[in-house]
Scaffold this active site. Structure first.
Site, PDB file in Angstrom:
ATOM      1  N   ASP A 165       0.933  -1.068  -0.068  1.00 21.69           N
ATOM      2  CA  ASP A 165      -0.014  -0.101  -0.075  1.00 21.69           C
ATOM      3  C   ASP A 165       1.028   1.329   0.014  1.00 21.69           C
ATOM      4  OD1 ASP A 165      -2.159   1.815   0.310  1.00 21.69           O
ATOM      5  OD2 ASP A 165      -1.657   1.894   2.597  1.00 21.69           O
ATOM      6  N   LEU A 166       0.414   2.304  -0.539  1.00 18.87           N
ATOM      7  CA  LEU A 166       1.428   3.633  -0.564  1.00 18.87           C
ATOM      8  C   LEU A 166       0.931   4.435   0.703  1.00 18.87           C
ATOM      9  CD1 LEU A 166       3.267   5.300  -2.413  1.00 18.87           C
ATOM     10  CD2 LEU A 166       1.318   6.290  -3.052  1.00 18.87           C
ATOM     11  N   ASP A 167      -0.062   5.030   1.001  1.00 21.30           N
ATOM     12  CA  ASP A 167      -0.305   6.027   2.078  1.00 21.30           C
ATOM     13  C   ASP A 167      -0.277   5.189   3.250  1.00 21.30           C
ATOM     14  OD1 ASP A 167      -1.008   8.430   0.347  1.00 21.30           O
ATOM     15  OD2 ASP A 167      -2.498   7.245  -0.525  1.00 21.30           O
ATOM     16  N   THR A 193       1.346  10.158   3.932  1.00 22.77           N
ATOM     17  CA  THR A 193       0.562  11.233   3.179  1.00 22.77           C
ATOM     18  C   THR A 193      -0.797  11.685   4.128  1.00 22.77           C
ATOM     19  OG1 THR A 193      -0.298   9.311   2.050  1.00 22.77           O
ATOM     20  CG2 THR A 193       1.436  11.166   0.917  1.00 22.77           C
ATOM     21  N   LYS A 204      -8.423   6.426   6.739  1.00 24.54           N
ATOM     22  CA  LYS A 204      -7.482   5.922   6.400  1.00 24.54           C
ATOM     23  C   LYS A 204      -7.930   4.805   5.514  1.00 24.54           C
ATOM     24  CE  LYS A 204      -3.742   6.633   9.802  1.00 24.54           C
ATOM     25  NZ  LYS A 204      -2.877   6.060  10.688  1.00 24.54           N
ATOM     26  N   GLY A 205      -7.109   4.922   4.313  1.00 25.71           N
ATOM     27  CA  GLY A 205      -7.489   3.470   3.528  1.00 25.71           C
ATOM     28  C   GLY A 205      -8.840   3.744   2.649  1.00 25.71           C
ATOM     29  N   ARG A 237     -11.627   8.486  -1.949  1.00 27.13           N
ATOM     30  CA  ARG A 237     -11.935   9.738  -1.993  1.00 27.13           C
ATOM     31  C   ARG A 237     -13.411  10.233  -1.839  1.00 27.13           C
ATOM     32  NH1 ARG A 237      -9.848  13.080  -6.912  1.00 27.13           N
ATOM     33  NH2 ARG A 237      -7.963  11.976  -6.484  1.00 27.13           N
ATOM     34  N   SER A 253      -2.379   0.408  -4.442  1.00 27.60           N
ATOM     35  CA  SER A 253      -3.026   1.611  -3.584  1.00 27.60           C
ATOM     36  C   SER A 253      -4.275   2.286  -4.215  1.00 27.60           C
ATOM     37  CB  SER A 253      -1.946   3.012  -3.727  1.00 27.60           C
ATOM     38  OG  SER A 253      -2.534   4.245  -3.125  1.00 27.60           O
ATOM     39  N   ALA A 254      -5.133   2.699  -3.530  1.00 28.20           N
ATOM     40  CA  ALA A 254      -6.678   3.247  -3.961  1.00 28.20           C
ATOM     41  C   ALA A 254      -6.512   4.755  -4.264  1.00 28.20           C
ATOM     42  CB  ALA A 254      -7.550   3.396  -2.550  1.00 28.20           C
ATOM     43  N   SER A 255      -5.196   5.394  -4.144  1.00 28.12           N
ATOM     44  CA  SER A 255      -4.978   6.696  -4.799  1.00 28.12           C
ATOM     45  C   SER A 255      -4.939   6.967  -6.069  1.00 28.12           C
ATOM     46  CB  SER A 255      -3.976   7.356  -3.961  1.00 28.12           C
ATOM     47  OG  SER A 255      -3.585   8.725  -4.232  1.00 28.12           O
ATOM     48  N   ASN A 306      -3.817   9.559  -6.957  1.00 31.73           N
ATOM     49  CA  ASN A 306      -2.494  10.421  -7.210  1.00 31.73           C
ATOM     50  C   ASN A 306      -1.214   9.638  -6.943  1.00 31.73           C
ATOM     51  OD1 ASN A 306      -3.531  13.132  -6.966  1.00 31.73           O
ATOM     52  ND2 ASN A 306      -4.563  12.433  -5.092  1.00 31.73           N
ATOM     53  N   LYS A 364     -10.970  -1.003  -1.465  1.00 32.54           N
ATOM     54  CA  LYS A 364     -10.590  -1.753  -0.426  1.00 32.54           C
ATOM     55  C   LYS A 364     -11.822  -1.600   0.477  1.00 32.54           C
ATOM     56  CE  LYS A 364      -5.887  -0.792  -0.978  1.00 32.54           C
ATOM     57  NZ  LYS A 364      -4.493  -0.371  -0.489  1.00 32.54           N
ATOM     58  N   GLU A 379       0.074  -3.438   4.880  1.00 32.78           N
ATOM     59  CA  GLU A 379      -0.886  -2.336   4.780  1.00 32.78           C
ATOM     60  C   GLU A 379      -1.075  -1.682   6.281  1.00 32.78           C
ATOM     61  OE1 GLU A 379      -3.534  -0.885   3.950  1.00 32.78           O
ATOM     62  OE2 GLU A 379      -3.986  -1.606   1.790  1.00 32.78           O
ATOM     63  N   ASP A 380      -1.467  -0.607   6.150  1.00 30.27           N
ATOM     64  CA  ASP A 380      -1.591   0.220   7.428  1.00 30.27           C
ATOM     65  C   ASP A 380      -2.961   0.585   7.777  1.00 30.27           C
ATOM     66  OD1 ASP A 380      -2.105   2.223   5.390  1.00 30.27           O
ATOM     67  OD2 ASP A 380      -2.054   3.757   7.074  1.00 30.27           O
TER      68      ASP A 380
END
Ligand code: G6P
Ligand code: MG
Length: 215
Positions: free
Chosen positions: A9-11, A17, A45-46, A49, A115-117, A119, A146, A170-171
């Site tokens: 995962d990214l964020d 971020t 978180k996760g 948007r 990632s879901a982002s 960006n 997710k 994952e966070d």
């Protein structure tokens, strides 16, 4: 068993971020006339948007039925968020992450972003590690957020490995559920009392070796 691939995962895993998401959502809340606290922000978180916007509006006790108005609000938040992340530097990669990625590659393990982002590319370009990844699946390539496993299953497919040969980092609780639904091993990054569904939980990547992904 040692997985053939790791999906990150990214964020909150590669970079923090969450603080930029928070600044942008807080700014939107202020414009709408209410305070949005750091504690409220934990719930985002996760979360995608538009789902995040719904949570924000419920915190403010605001009901908006017009979908185009909601789109405009989410766009506004995203414009601010992009302003913040456009200033990010390599220093913002979380401690130990780069060494851990290098170690995996040296051991012949494939690595991907899941990632879901939307960006994701902006962030990876800013922090200069995009080329390390064998596959990048982000919010522009998926239709289901997710805890749906789509993002991780797509990453496995692109890496040409079976889901059970993958380990996810994952966070977020929704991300851990998604990894489990995909039939993958999952390592939580953060607080073990929150990330209960994970196979293992780490606080950070500092000093972690290959044995971390041996199950
Ligand atoms: C990640 C973050 C969420 C964010 C989502 C969508 O999952 O943890 O906080 O809402 O991505 O990000 P985006 O950059 O597309 O708005
Ligand atoms: Mg995350």
């Amino acid at each position: 068993m040692r997985p053939k691939a790791c999906i990150f995962d990214l964020d909150g895993v590669i970079v923090d971020t969450a603080k930029y998401h928070y600044l942008a959502w807080k700014r939107l809340a202020k414009e709408l006339g209410f305070e949005f606290t750091e504690k409220d922000n934990e719930r985002l978180k996760g979360v995608s948007r538009m789902a995040s916007l719904e949570i924000l509006l419920s915190v403010g006790g605001i009901q908006i039925d017009d979908a185009s108005v909601k789109e405009q609000l989410a766009d506004k938040k995203n414009t601010w968020y992009v302003e913040y992340i456009s200033q990010m530097t390599k220093d913002e990669i979380l401690p130990g992450v780069e060494d851990f990625l290098k170690m995996l590659k040296e051991n012949g393990i494939k690595i991907a972003i899941g990632s879901a982002s939307k960006n994701t590319m902006t962030i990876l370009n800013r922090i200069g590690i995009k080329d390390m990844f064998d596959a990048i699946i982000d919010g522009t390539k998926i239709t289901k957020a997710k805890p749906d496993p789509e993002v991780f299953l797509k990453a496995a497919q692109e890496l040409n490995v079976r889901p059970e040969e993958c380990c996810v980092f994952e966070d977020a609780v929704a991300g851990i559920e998604a990894a489990k639904a995909a039939g993958m091993k999952v390592i939580g990054v953060g607080d073990p009392s929150i990330l209960k569904g994970a196979d293992k939980v780490i606080q950070s990547f500092v000093g972690q070796g290959i044995e971390l992904i041996e199950f």
